[in-house]
Design a protein around this motif. Structure first.
Motif, PDB file in Angstrom:
ATOM      1  N   HIS A 179       4.646  -6.413   1.994  1.00 21.74           N
ATOM      2  CA  HIS A 179       3.265  -6.203   1.523  1.00 21.74           C
ATOM      3  C   HIS A 179       2.243  -6.819   2.472  1.00 21.74           C
ATOM      4  O   HIS A 179       1.207  -6.215   2.760  1.00 21.74           O
ATOM      5  CB  HIS A 179       3.106  -6.801   0.122  1.00 21.74           C
ATOM      6  N   ILE A 182       1.763  -4.702   5.579  1.00 23.32           N
ATOM      7  CA  ILE A 182       0.912  -3.540   5.310  1.00 23.32           C
ATOM      8  C   ILE A 182      -0.564  -3.944   5.267  1.00 23.32           C
ATOM      9  O   ILE A 182      -1.438  -3.219   5.752  1.00 23.32           O
ATOM     10  CB  ILE A 182       1.329  -2.865   3.988  1.00 23.32           C
ATOM     11  N   LYS A 183      -0.855  -5.132   4.717  1.00 24.39           N
ATOM     12  CA  LYS A 183      -2.241  -5.593   4.642  1.00 24.39           C
ATOM     13  C   LYS A 183      -2.855  -5.804   6.019  1.00 24.39           C
ATOM     14  O   LYS A 183      -4.083  -5.823   6.160  1.00 24.39           O
ATOM     15  CB  LYS A 183      -2.313  -6.898   3.835  1.00 24.39           C
ATOM     16  N   VAL A 188      -4.866   1.985   5.599  1.00 23.44           N
ATOM     17  CA  VAL A 188      -3.706   2.281   4.762  1.00 23.44           C
ATOM     18  C   VAL A 188      -4.101   3.248   3.660  1.00 23.44           C
ATOM     19  O   VAL A 188      -5.246   3.279   3.210  1.00 23.44           O
ATOM     20  CB  VAL A 188      -3.111   0.998   4.127  1.00 23.44           C
ATOM     21  N   ILE A 190      -3.133   4.962  -0.275  1.00 31.59           N
ATOM     22  CA  ILE A 190      -2.682   4.432  -1.567  1.00 31.59           C
ATOM     23  C   ILE A 190      -1.159   4.325  -1.585  1.00 31.59           C
ATOM     24  O   ILE A 190      -0.595   3.362  -2.112  1.00 31.59           O
ATOM     25  CB  ILE A 190      -3.168   5.333  -2.726  1.00 31.59           C
ATOM     26  N   HIS A 192       0.798   3.712   0.932  1.00 30.23           N
ATOM     27  CA  HIS A 192       1.168   2.500   1.661  1.00 30.23           C
ATOM     28  C   HIS A 192       1.003   1.269   0.771  1.00 30.23           C
ATOM     29  O   HIS A 192       1.851   0.373   0.762  1.00 30.23           O
ATOM     30  CB  HIS A 192       0.293   2.337   2.911  1.00 30.23           C
ATOM     31  N   SER A 193      -0.101   1.220   0.040  1.00 31.74           N
ATOM     32  CA  SER A 193      -0.430   0.035  -0.759  1.00 31.74           C
ATOM     33  C   SER A 193       0.572  -0.199  -1.883  1.00 31.74           C
ATOM     34  O   SER A 193       0.852  -1.343  -2.249  1.00 31.74           O
ATOM     35  CB  SER A 193      -1.837   0.173  -1.350  1.00 31.74           C
ATOM     36  N   ARG A 259       0.646 -11.157  -3.447  1.00 33.10           N
ATOM     37  CA  ARG A 259      -0.443 -10.327  -3.946  1.00 33.10           C
ATOM     38  C   ARG A 259      -1.637 -11.100  -4.499  1.00 33.10           C
ATOM     39  O   ARG A 259      -2.712 -10.527  -4.657  1.00 33.10           O
ATOM     40  CB  ARG A 259       0.086  -9.388  -5.042  1.00 33.10           C
TER      41      ARG A 259
END
Length: 309
Positions: A179, A182-183, A188, A190, A192-193, A259
């Motif tokens: 995660h 990806i950030k 990115v 949705i 990907h998120s 997160r």
């Protein structure tokens, strides 16, 4: 795009400046990693050498022990080397490789628990057909499916990030986190998120449903019979409930740390919680699914002591 071409490595920022304590931390982590490898390897060798342990339950346990070594090896060598690094950098290929090994092994863990729950369900609820349903060949196929299923799961998630361009390179953890990687991407979607949540659903929720169904059927059969069968149900279910609880606690720590903002939590506490699963689970498994079982314990004694005489 110009910034993205400069990103050739990620910085694992959670290490911070540990100063002279790095020697103490290194010694503790090295000893812990060696202990994981030694305990799990002994159990693998014992199960392989003792033909009396060539039964579905022990073969599935052996698969778990192999997985614990693999999952630990995907983290500990890099973790140990980073303790003596000033920059705490890890190249993109190594970061992606670590994620592949770590998340695949995590999926194998949950799927193996599902297979073991099914094995116990067949053993208790269909004892007369157990040897036919859970033959050695079929157990081998189940293990192969577990590894293929887990690997394909991660490859799907990995395919979504392999072509991303990155505008940052600081990961606030001691290992590469899906995660957080990806950030760092410049842009990115949705998909990907939510890719790590989708992976978590496939990895954890589906096996958990299979485990729950298996144990509900076991309990429904055993609790309506004799006291001896009730005790058998409790004995059968308790180890996996303890292990699964530990796994889910570790996963919750991992996802919350990735997160949510945990700035109010002391750094050392946050790091320990984020690697809780990687530290505890590989050592819990050989005891609960190995040394706690009488037949494996007896085989270990024969292998370690009687063979020397």
């Amino acid at each position: 795009m110009e910034n993205s071409t400069e990103i050739v490595s990620f910085v694992l920022a959670a290490y911070g400046n540990i100063g002279k304590l790095k020697y103490l931390y290194f010694s503790i982590m090295l000893l812990w990693y060696l202990s994981i490898c030694v305990f799990n390897t002994i159990l693998i060798v014992v199960i392989y050498m003792d033909r009396r342990l060539h039964e579905p339950m022990y073969i599935l346990s052996c698969n778990l022990f192999v997985n614990e070594i693999g999952g630990s090896t995907s983290v500990y060598p890099i973790l140990l080397s980073q303790m003596f690094s000033d920059t705490h950098e890890v190249t993109l290929p190594w970061c992606f490789l670590q994620m592949c090994c770590l998340y695949t092994c995590g999926s194998v863990e949950f799927c193996s628990f599902a297979a073991m729950a099914y094995d116990r369900y067949v053993c208790i609820c269909h004892p007369l057909h157990y040897n036919v349903i859970m033959s050695t060949g079929r157990v081998g196929v189940i293990i192969l499916i577990i590894w293929m299923y887990s690997f394909v799961n991660f490859i799907f998630s990995f395919s979504l990030i392999i072509n991303l361009t990155f505008c940052g390179n600081v990961i606030d953890k001691v290992f590469c986190d899906h995660h957080l990687v990806i950030k760092l991407a410049c842009s990115v979607s949705i998909l990907h998120s939510i890719s790590d949540l989708l992976f978590a659903f496939i990895t954890m929720v589906i096996p958990f449903i299979l485990i729950s169904v298996s144990y509900m059927k076991i309990l429904s059969v055993c609790l309506n019979t004799s006291k001896e069968n009730k005790q058998k149900a409790v004995t059968t279910c308790t180890p996996q409930i303890v292990t699964l609880s530990n796994m889910f606690v570790g996963c919750i720590f991992h996802f919350m740390d990735s997160r949510f903002d945990a700035a109010h939590v002391p750094d050392k506490v946050r790091i320990i919680l984020s690697v809780y699963l990687l530290i505890c689970q590989p050592m819990i498994t050989p005891f609960i699914y190995g040394l706690k079982l009488p037949k494996i314990r007896q085989s270990c004694k024969r292998f370690l002591f009687e063979n020397r005489k």
